[in-house]
Scaffold this motif. Structure first.
Motif, PDB file in Angstrom:
ATOM      1  N   SER A  78      47.037 -22.511 -31.389  1.00  0.00           N
ATOM      2  CA  SER A  78      48.689 -22.467 -32.266  1.00  0.00           C
ATOM      3  C   SER A  78      48.852 -23.149 -33.246  1.00  0.00           C
ATOM      4  O   SER A  78      49.361 -24.898 -32.839  1.00  0.00           O
ATOM      5  CB  SER A  78      49.619 -22.909 -30.853  1.00  0.00           C
ATOM      6  OG  SER A  78      51.300 -22.513 -31.398  1.00  0.00           O
ATOM      7  N   GLU A  79      49.462 -22.903 -34.139  1.00  0.00           N
ATOM      8  CA  GLU A  79      49.600 -23.140 -35.377  1.00  0.00           C
ATOM      9  C   GLU A  79      51.016 -23.563 -35.183  1.00  0.00           C
ATOM     10  O   GLU A  79      51.553 -24.611 -35.423  1.00  0.00           O
ATOM     11  CB  GLU A  79      49.435 -21.986 -37.105  1.00  0.00           C
ATOM     12  CG  GLU A  79      49.796 -22.747 -37.444  1.00  0.00           C
ATOM     13  CD  GLU A  79      49.468 -21.684 -39.151  1.00  0.00           C
ATOM     14  OE1 GLU A  79      49.361 -22.741 -40.517  1.00  0.00           O
ATOM     15  OE2 GLU A  79      48.976 -20.693 -38.893  1.00  0.00           O
ATOM     16  N   GLU A  80      51.778 -22.799 -34.827  1.00  0.00           N
ATOM     17  CA  GLU A  80      53.596 -22.865 -34.746  1.00  0.00           C
ATOM     18  C   GLU A  80      52.791 -24.487 -33.616  1.00  0.00           C
ATOM     19  O   GLU A  80      54.246 -25.234 -33.443  1.00  0.00           O
ATOM     20  CB  GLU A  80      53.738 -21.954 -34.047  1.00  0.00           C
ATOM     21  CG  GLU A  80      55.398 -21.945 -33.507  1.00  0.00           C
ATOM     22  CD  GLU A  80      56.337 -21.332 -32.873  1.00  0.00           C
ATOM     23  OE1 GLU A  80      57.110 -21.208 -32.868  1.00  0.00           O
ATOM     24  OE2 GLU A  80      55.746 -19.736 -32.819  1.00  0.00           O
ATOM     25  N   HIS A  81      52.836 -24.398 -32.940  1.00  0.00           N
ATOM     26  CA  HIS A  81      52.858 -25.177 -31.120  1.00  0.00           C
ATOM     27  C   HIS A  81      52.690 -26.925 -32.131  1.00  0.00           C
ATOM     28  O   HIS A  81      52.100 -27.828 -31.118  1.00  0.00           O
ATOM     29  CB  HIS A  81      53.512 -24.950 -29.866  1.00  0.00           C
ATOM     30  CG  HIS A  81      53.924 -23.348 -29.961  1.00  0.00           C
ATOM     31  ND1 HIS A  81      55.269 -24.167 -30.193  1.00  0.00           N
ATOM     32  CD2 HIS A  81      53.920 -22.374 -29.673  1.00  0.00           C
ATOM     33  CE1 HIS A  81      56.141 -22.810 -29.971  1.00  0.00           C
ATOM     34  NE2 HIS A  81      55.314 -21.899 -29.647  1.00  0.00           N
ATOM     35  N   ARG A  82      51.057 -25.928 -33.327  1.00  0.00           N
ATOM     36  CA  ARG A  82      50.060 -27.533 -32.932  1.00  0.00           C
ATOM     37  C   ARG A  82      49.323 -28.016 -32.288  1.00  0.00           C
ATOM     38  O   ARG A  82      49.276 -29.014 -31.394  1.00  0.00           O
ATOM     39  CB  ARG A  82      50.643 -28.475 -33.894  1.00  0.00           C
ATOM     40  CG  ARG A  82      51.738 -27.982 -35.329  1.00  0.00           C
ATOM     41  CD  ARG A  82      51.748 -29.521 -35.692  1.00  0.00           C
ATOM     42  NE  ARG A  82      51.629 -30.422 -36.127  1.00  0.00           N
ATOM     43  CZ  ARG A  82      52.642 -31.342 -35.528  1.00  0.00           C
ATOM     44  NH1 ARG A  82      53.903 -31.110 -35.625  1.00  0.00           N
ATOM     45  NH2 ARG A  82      52.232 -32.923 -35.445  1.00  0.00           N
ATOM     46  N   GLN A  83      48.870 -27.268 -31.557  1.00  0.00           N
ATOM     47  CA  GLN A  83      47.721 -26.991 -29.990  1.00  0.00           C
ATOM     48  C   GLN A  83      46.556 -26.635 -29.942  1.00  0.00           C
ATOM     49  O   GLN A  83      46.261 -25.835 -31.150  1.00  0.00           O
ATOM     50  CB  GLN A  83      48.350 -26.191 -28.665  1.00  0.00           C
ATOM     51  CG  GLN A  83      49.766 -26.117 -28.780  1.00  0.00           C
ATOM     52  CD  GLN A  83      50.750 -27.494 -28.271  1.00  0.00           C
ATOM     53  OE1 GLN A  83      50.040 -28.115 -26.434  1.00  0.00           O
ATOM     54  NE2 GLN A  83      51.491 -28.005 -28.496  1.00  0.00           N
ATOM     55  N   LYS A 114      42.703 -21.041 -39.077  1.00  0.00           N
ATOM     56  CA  LYS A 114      43.861 -20.301 -38.936  1.00  0.00           C
ATOM     57  C   LYS A 114      43.707 -20.404 -37.551  1.00  0.00           C
ATOM     58  O   LYS A 114      42.681 -20.775 -36.754  1.00  0.00           O
ATOM     59  CB  LYS A 114      43.566 -18.990 -39.264  1.00  0.00           C
ATOM     60  CG  LYS A 114      42.234 -18.824 -38.813  1.00  0.00           C
ATOM     61  CD  LYS A 114      43.059 -16.906 -39.903  1.00  0.00           C
ATOM     62  CE  LYS A 114      41.385 -16.093 -38.634  1.00  0.00           C
ATOM     63  NZ  LYS A 114      40.215 -16.405 -38.698  1.00  0.00           N
ATOM     64  N   GLU A 115      44.717 -20.455 -36.891  1.00  0.00           N
ATOM     65  CA  GLU A 115      44.972 -20.193 -35.302  1.00  0.00           C
ATOM     66  C   GLU A 115      43.749 -19.231 -35.104  1.00  0.00           C
ATOM     67  O   GLU A 115      43.421 -18.307 -35.460  1.00  0.00           O
ATOM     68  CB  GLU A 115      46.455 -19.334 -34.980  1.00  0.00           C
ATOM     69  CG  GLU A 115      46.565 -19.258 -33.328  1.00  0.00           C
ATOM     70  CD  GLU A 115      48.231 -19.570 -33.354  1.00  0.00           C
ATOM     71  OE1 GLU A 115      47.860 -17.762 -32.633  1.00  0.00           O
ATOM     72  OE2 GLU A 115      49.056 -19.497 -33.594  1.00  0.00           O
TER      73      GLU A 115
END
Length: 187
Positions: free
Chosen positions: A89-94, A64-65
Protein backbone atom coordinates in the motif's frame (compact mmCIF):
# COMPACT_ATOMS: atom_id res chain seq x y z
CA UNK A 1 10.53 4.03 -5.76
CA UNK A 2 13.37 1.52 -5.97
CA UNK A 3 15.01 0.02 -9.07
CA UNK A 4 17.21 -2.99 -8.39
CA UNK A 5 20.10 -2.28 -10.73
CA UNK A 6 23.15 -2.74 -8.51
CA UNK A 7 23.78 -5.90 -6.48
CA UNK A 8 23.53 -5.68 -2.70
CA UNK A 9 26.56 -7.21 -1.01
CA UNK A 10 26.48 -8.47 2.57
CA UNK A 11 29.26 -10.06 4.59
CA UNK A 12 28.79 -13.42 2.82
CA UNK A 13 26.12 -12.97 0.16
CA UNK A 14 25.26 -11.13 -3.04
CA UNK A 15 21.63 -10.18 -3.67
CA UNK A 16 20.98 -9.45 -7.33
CA UNK A 17 18.33 -9.73 -10.02
CA UNK A 18 17.78 -13.24 -11.37
CA UNK A 19 19.51 -14.08 -14.67
CA UNK A 20 19.22 -16.92 -17.19
CA UNK A 21 22.38 -18.52 -15.80
CA UNK A 22 20.50 -19.21 -12.53
CA UNK A 23 18.17 -21.83 -14.01
CA UNK A 24 19.99 -24.94 -12.74
CA UNK A 25 20.67 -23.53 -9.28
CA UNK A 26 17.05 -22.46 -8.97
CA UNK A 27 15.73 -25.84 -10.14
CA UNK A 28 17.90 -27.53 -7.51
CA UNK A 29 15.76 -26.11 -4.71
CA UNK A 30 12.49 -25.24 -6.50
CA UNK A 31 11.98 -28.90 -7.48
CA UNK A 32 12.12 -30.12 -3.88
CA UNK A 33 9.05 -31.27 -1.95
CA UNK A 34 10.44 -29.88 1.30
CA UNK A 35 10.80 -26.40 -0.28
CA UNK A 36 7.31 -26.36 -1.80
CA UNK A 37 5.71 -27.75 1.36
CA UNK A 38 4.83 -24.34 2.80
CA UNK A 39 4.46 -22.47 -0.51
CA UNK A 40 1.34 -22.12 -2.64
CA UNK A 41 3.07 -23.80 -5.60
CA UNK A 42 3.99 -27.44 -5.97
CA UNK A 43 7.60 -28.52 -6.66
CA UNK A 44 8.57 -27.15 -10.05
CA UNK A 45 9.54 -29.30 -13.00
CA UNK A 46 12.09 -28.03 -15.54
CA UNK A 47 9.47 -26.24 -17.69
CA UNK A 48 7.73 -24.65 -14.70
CA UNK A 49 11.05 -23.57 -13.28
CA UNK A 50 12.01 -21.91 -16.59
CA UNK A 51 8.69 -20.00 -16.65
CA UNK A 52 9.16 -18.87 -13.04
CA UNK A 53 12.75 -17.78 -13.73
CA UNK A 54 11.57 -15.70 -16.70
CA UNK A 55 8.97 -14.02 -14.48
CA UNK A 56 11.47 -13.35 -11.68
CA UNK A 57 13.88 -11.74 -14.12
CA UNK A 58 11.26 -9.00 -14.71
CA UNK A 59 10.52 -8.34 -11.03
CA UNK A 60 13.27 -5.80 -10.33
CA UNK A 61 11.48 -2.54 -9.47
CA UNK A 62 9.21 -1.11 -6.83
CA UNK A 63 7.61 1.81 -8.67
CA UNK A 64 3.98 1.60 -7.54
CA UNK A 65 1.68 -0.20 -5.14
CA UNK A 66 1.47 -3.98 -5.74
CA UNK A 67 4.89 -4.15 -7.43
CA UNK A 68 7.28 -6.74 -6.06
CA UNK A 69 11.00 -7.19 -6.20
CA UNK A 70 12.63 -10.63 -6.18
CA UNK A 71 16.37 -10.98 -5.54
CA UNK A 72 18.48 -14.06 -6.13
CA UNK A 73 20.70 -14.82 -3.14
CA UNK A 74 24.13 -15.91 -4.27
CA UNK A 75 26.79 -17.58 -2.14
CA UNK A 76 30.20 -18.09 -3.74
CA UNK A 77 28.72 -18.04 -7.24
CA UNK A 78 25.74 -20.33 -6.49
CA UNK A 79 22.12 -19.19 -6.07
CA UNK A 80 20.92 -20.72 -2.79
CA UNK A 81 17.55 -18.99 -2.51
CA UNK A 82 15.71 -15.74 -2.95
CA UNK A 83 14.20 -12.88 -0.99
CA UNK A 84 11.33 -10.65 -2.01
CA UNK A 85 9.61 -7.43 -1.09
CA UNK A 86 6.06 -6.49 -2.08
CA UNK A 87 4.76 -2.90 -1.93
CA UNK A 88 1.30 -3.56 -0.47
CA UNK A 89 0.00 0.00 0.00
CA UNK A 90 1.36 3.35 -1.05
CA UNK A 91 -1.15 5.31 1.05
CA UNK A 92 -0.45 3.34 4.23
CA UNK A 93 3.25 2.74 3.42
CA UNK A 94 2.94 -1.02 3.94
CA UNK A 95 5.05 -3.85 2.57
CA UNK A 96 5.51 -7.57 2.88
CA UNK A 97 8.71 -9.55 2.59
CA UNK A 98 9.55 -13.21 2.27
CA UNK A 99 12.33 -15.67 1.56
CA UNK A 100 12.90 -19.18 0.27
CA UNK A 101 16.20 -21.04 0.63
CA UNK A 102 17.69 -24.37 -0.37
CA UNK A 103 17.45 -26.58 2.76
CA UNK A 104 21.03 -27.70 2.24
CA UNK A 105 22.13 -24.20 3.24
CA UNK A 106 19.89 -23.91 6.30
CA UNK A 107 21.00 -23.18 9.84
CA UNK A 108 23.85 -20.85 8.88
CA UNK A 109 22.09 -17.49 9.06
CA UNK A 110 21.89 -16.87 5.30
CA UNK A 111 18.13 -16.25 5.32
CA UNK A 112 18.45 -13.74 8.16
CA UNK A 113 21.39 -11.99 6.48
CA UNK A 114 19.51 -11.64 3.19
CA UNK A 115 16.16 -10.74 4.79
CA UNK A 116 17.77 -7.82 6.64
CA UNK A 117 18.57 -6.31 3.26
CA UNK A 118 14.96 -6.57 2.06
CA UNK A 119 13.83 -4.82 5.26
CA UNK A 120 16.52 -2.17 4.65
CA UNK A 121 15.22 -1.57 1.12
CA UNK A 122 11.67 -1.30 2.41
CA UNK A 123 12.34 1.02 5.30
CA UNK A 124 15.33 3.06 4.12
CA UNK A 125 14.89 3.22 0.34
CA UNK A 126 11.11 2.95 -0.14
CA UNK A 127 10.15 4.75 3.09
CA UNK A 128 7.70 2.12 4.28
CA UNK A 129 6.08 2.51 7.70
CA UNK A 130 5.36 -1.19 8.32
CA UNK A 131 6.53 -4.48 6.84
CA UNK A 132 4.92 -7.83 7.51
CA UNK A 133 6.04 -11.41 7.06
CA UNK A 134 3.87 -14.52 7.08
CA UNK A 135 4.51 -18.24 7.42
CA UNK A 136 2.84 -21.55 8.13
CA UNK A 137 2.97 -22.29 11.90
CA UNK A 138 4.67 -25.62 11.14
CA UNK A 139 7.51 -23.76 9.41
CA UNK A 140 9.43 -23.12 12.62
CA UNK A 141 12.61 -22.16 10.75
CA UNK A 142 10.86 -19.29 9.00
CA UNK A 143 9.27 -18.10 12.26
CA UNK A 144 12.70 -18.13 13.94
CA UNK A 145 14.16 -15.99 11.14
CA UNK A 146 11.49 -13.33 11.68
CA UNK A 147 12.03 -13.42 15.43
CA UNK A 148 15.81 -13.05 14.96
CA UNK A 149 15.11 -10.03 12.75
CA UNK A 150 13.31 -8.41 15.70
CA UNK A 151 9.83 -8.72 14.24
CA UNK A 152 6.91 -9.15 16.59
CA UNK A 153 4.38 -11.94 16.23
CA UNK A 154 1.03 -10.21 15.81
CA UNK A 155 -1.30 -13.09 14.99
CA UNK A 156 -1.71 -16.83 14.76
CA UNK A 157 -4.60 -17.76 12.52
CA UNK A 158 -5.65 -21.32 13.33
CA UNK A 159 -7.08 -23.49 10.52
CA UNK A 160 -7.93 -20.34 8.58
CA UNK A 161 -7.81 -21.78 5.06
CA UNK A 162 -7.60 -24.97 3.08
CA UNK A 163 -3.96 -25.29 2.10
CA UNK A 164 -2.89 -28.15 -0.15
CA UNK A 165 -5.94 -30.18 0.79
CA UNK A 166 -5.92 -29.68 4.55
CA UNK A 167 -6.72 -26.99 7.07
CA UNK A 168 -3.76 -24.70 7.47
CA UNK A 169 -2.89 -21.79 9.69
CA UNK A 170 -0.73 -18.73 9.36
CA UNK A 171 1.57 -16.72 11.61
CA UNK A 172 1.82 -12.97 11.01
CA UNK A 173 4.89 -10.99 12.05
CA UNK A 174 5.50 -7.25 11.64
CA UNK A 175 8.03 -4.49 12.16
CA UNK A 176 7.56 -0.72 12.13
CA UNK A 177 10.04 1.77 10.71
CA UNK A 178 10.60 3.14 14.22
CA UNK A 179 11.51 -0.36 15.43
CA UNK A 180 13.87 -0.78 12.47
CA UNK A 181 15.58 2.55 13.26
CA UNK A 182 15.92 1.64 16.95
CA UNK A 183 17.51 -1.72 16.10
CA UNK A 184 19.69 -0.57 13.18
CA UNK A 185 20.33 3.09 13.88
CA UNK A 186 19.19 3.99 10.40
CA UNK A 187 17.24 6.63 8.58
Amino acid sequence: MFDFTDPITTERLILRPFAERDEEDMLEFESRDDVARYLFNEPRDRAGNARELAARMTRTSLRKEKDDLVAAVELEGKVIGYVLLVWLSEEHRQGEFGYVFHPGFGGRGYATEAAVEMLRVGFERLGLHRIIGRCDPRNTGSARVMERLGMRKEAHFVESEIFKGEWGGELHYAMLASEWRAAHGAG
